[in-house]
Design an enzyme around this catalytic site. Structure first.
Site, mmCIF file in Angstrom:
data_model
loop_
_atom_site.group_PDB
_atom_site.id
_atom_site.type_symbol
_atom_site.label_atom_id
_atom_site.label_comp_id
_atom_site.label_asym_id
_atom_site.label_seq_id
_atom_site.Cartn_x
_atom_site.Cartn_y
_atom_site.Cartn_z
ATOM 1 N N GLU A 137 -39.382 15.770 35.271
ATOM 2 C CA GLU A 137 -40.388 14.573 34.844
ATOM 3 C C GLU A 137 -41.942 15.190 34.794
ATOM 4 O OE1 GLU A 137 -39.903 12.329 38.469
ATOM 5 O OE2 GLU A 137 -37.729 12.207 38.278
ATOM 6 N N HIS A 147 -39.174 6.804 37.241
ATOM 7 C CA HIS A 147 -39.069 7.232 38.703
ATOM 8 C C HIS A 147 -40.130 5.977 39.427
ATOM 9 C CE1 HIS A 147 -39.355 10.750 41.947
ATOM 10 N NE2 HIS A 147 -38.950 9.349 42.393
ATOM 11 N N ARG A 165 -32.798 12.779 42.898
ATOM 12 C CA ARG A 165 -33.571 13.707 42.229
ATOM 13 C C ARG A 165 -32.983 14.452 41.257
ATOM 14 N NH1 ARG A 165 -37.598 12.199 44.494
ATOM 15 N NH2 ARG A 165 -38.971 13.264 46.125
HETATM 16 C C1 8YV Z 1 -42.151 8.396 45.597
HETATM 17 C C2 8YV Z 1 -39.806 9.165 45.792
HETATM 18 O O1 8YV Z 1 -42.566 7.174 45.902
HETATM 19 O O2 8YV Z 1 -40.271 9.211 48.067
HETATM 20 C C3 8YV Z 1 -39.751 9.810 47.154
HETATM 21 O O3 8YV Z 1 -39.448 10.834 47.537
HETATM 22 O O4 8YV Z 1 -39.093 9.893 45.115
HETATM 23 C C4 8YV Z 1 -40.813 8.387 45.459
HETATM 24 O O5 8YV Z 1 -40.163 7.204 45.493
HETATM 25 C C5 8YV Z 1 -42.829 9.381 44.958
HETATM 26 O O6 8YV Z 1 -42.070 10.451 44.851
HETATM 27 C C6 8YV Z 1 -44.384 9.392 45.487
HETATM 28 O O7 8YV Z 1 -44.743 10.369 44.564
#
Ligand code: 8YV
Length: 343
Positions: free
Chosen positions: A284, A302, A255
């Site tokens: 983001e 991402h 993150r």
């Molecule tokens: C997700 C992610 O696919 O799973 C998570 O926490 O950061 C990503 O890989 C994405 O956030 C789905 O909205």
């Protein structure tokens, strides 16, 4: 005598009935954008409501808030304390994704609201992304690709030499499921691996560093794989980045909130860090403009878990959690179980 077969053949085809799996206890509410096929299934099979994002939201919540007992959301949006207050009969917050840092889990726990995520199914893809990003950043492949496409090779000759990955020293912040998968992959590259966690992992084959700064000072590459949220907010601060130093690289697939992005941008621009590979950002989809012209930085939008197979598996696990909650009041992959079933 009526020919039964003919009668069957001539009968009007039955209109397809929507399979409504919505709980008798209440409605399902979609909060924020989701994978299109998941959003479609929620709407058609679960008769789910969709939380508006415009000025109609307060009126929507006043009308429907009482009827909602399950929310489906993702780490991009989540459910904060204010929204929870508008959903007094909420029983579960089901996340598409492993991260749930945008949801106030503390408040959910106090209110007896269960929270689930989709762990494990995305571990391989996020770890693969970390490795690809790390190699790209050290070897400068994306920059070299831009160089070739711009027709510079015939005019300018060779690109500058880059840094070797195999055998390098790597520090991992957060040796959980994803951090471990990254470490195990890098072990195959002959890397010397250390990690920092809140607590040392008994029996781990990797060296433990007691602080992020100690870890950063002892490695060539620092990889962030810790979950986001209050507990890790700017854990990788300016002092940690300085400890990583002008020869050091930062890779972040976790993150944006885990790193001090302002300090990171400054140090990357001024030679205080050798480079960075970033799949995540503090705000983001906005990426600091200063990073866009830097060839020592690889920027991804991402995409950590973004393969068809993994996103399908995440979707299936999201629906499994929702179905289990509707049928039994429990969650399959719970971060916190709903209060009714907590022991
Ligand atoms: C997700 C992610 O696919 O799973 C998570 O926490 O950061 C990503 O890989 C994405 O956030 C789905 O909205």
């Amino acid at each position: 005598m009526v020919n039964a077969q003919a009668a069957t053949a001539e009968a009007e085809p039955a209109a397809p009935q929507p399979i409504t799996r919505s709980s008798t206890n209440g409605k399902v509410l979609q909060v924020g954008p989701l994978k299109p096929s998941l959003a479609r299934t929620l709407s058609t099979d679960y008769d789910a409501l969709l939380l508006p994002v415009d000025e109609s939201r307060p009126a929507f919540l006043a009308t429907h808030g009482d009827s909602v007992n399950a929310v489906v959301t993702s780490g991009r949006t989540g459910v904060d304390a204010a929204l929870m207050a508008d959903l007094p009969n909420l029983g579960a917050i089901v996340h598409f994704g492993v991260g749930y840092d945008t949801t106030d889990v503390e408040v959910a726990t106090q209110k007896g609201v269960g929270v689930s995520n989709t762990p494990d199914v995305l571990t391989d893809c996020v770890a693969d992304t970390a490795i690809g990003l790390l190699i790209d950043t050290l070897r400068g492949f994306s920059a070299a690709d831009r160089f070739v496409r711009a027709g510079r090779w015939p005019r300018e000759g060779n690109v500058p030499l880059t840094r070797k990955v195999s055998g390098s020293r790597v520090g991992i912040i957060g040796l959980g499921r994803i951090g471990t998968a990254i470490a195990d992959r890098l072990a195959g590259f002959g890397c010397d691996i250390a990690y920092h966690n809140r607590r040392e992992i008994p029996g781990s084959r990797y060296r433990y560093a007691t602080s992020p700064a100690d870890l950063a000072a002892s490695v060539d590459i620092l990889v962030i794989a810790a979950s986001g949220g209050k507990g890790t907010q700017q854990l990788v601060d300016r002092s940690v980045l300085k400890a990583l130093g002008p020869e050091g690289f930062l890779i972040n697939v976790a993150r944006g909130s885990v790193v001090d992005e302002t300090a990171l941008v400054e140090l990357l621009g001024s030679g205080g860090l050798a480079g960075a590979g970033l799949d995540v950002f503090a705000d983001e989809p906005n990426v600091p403009a200063e990073l866009l012209d830097l060839d020592n930085v690889v920027l991804l939008p991402h995409v950590g878990s973004g393969t068809t197979a993994t996103r399908d598996a995440m979707e299936a696990l999201t629906l499994q959690n929702l179905d289990e909650f509707i049928a039994t009041g429990t969650l399959t992959t719970a971060v916190v179980q709903p209060k009714a079933v907590r022991s």
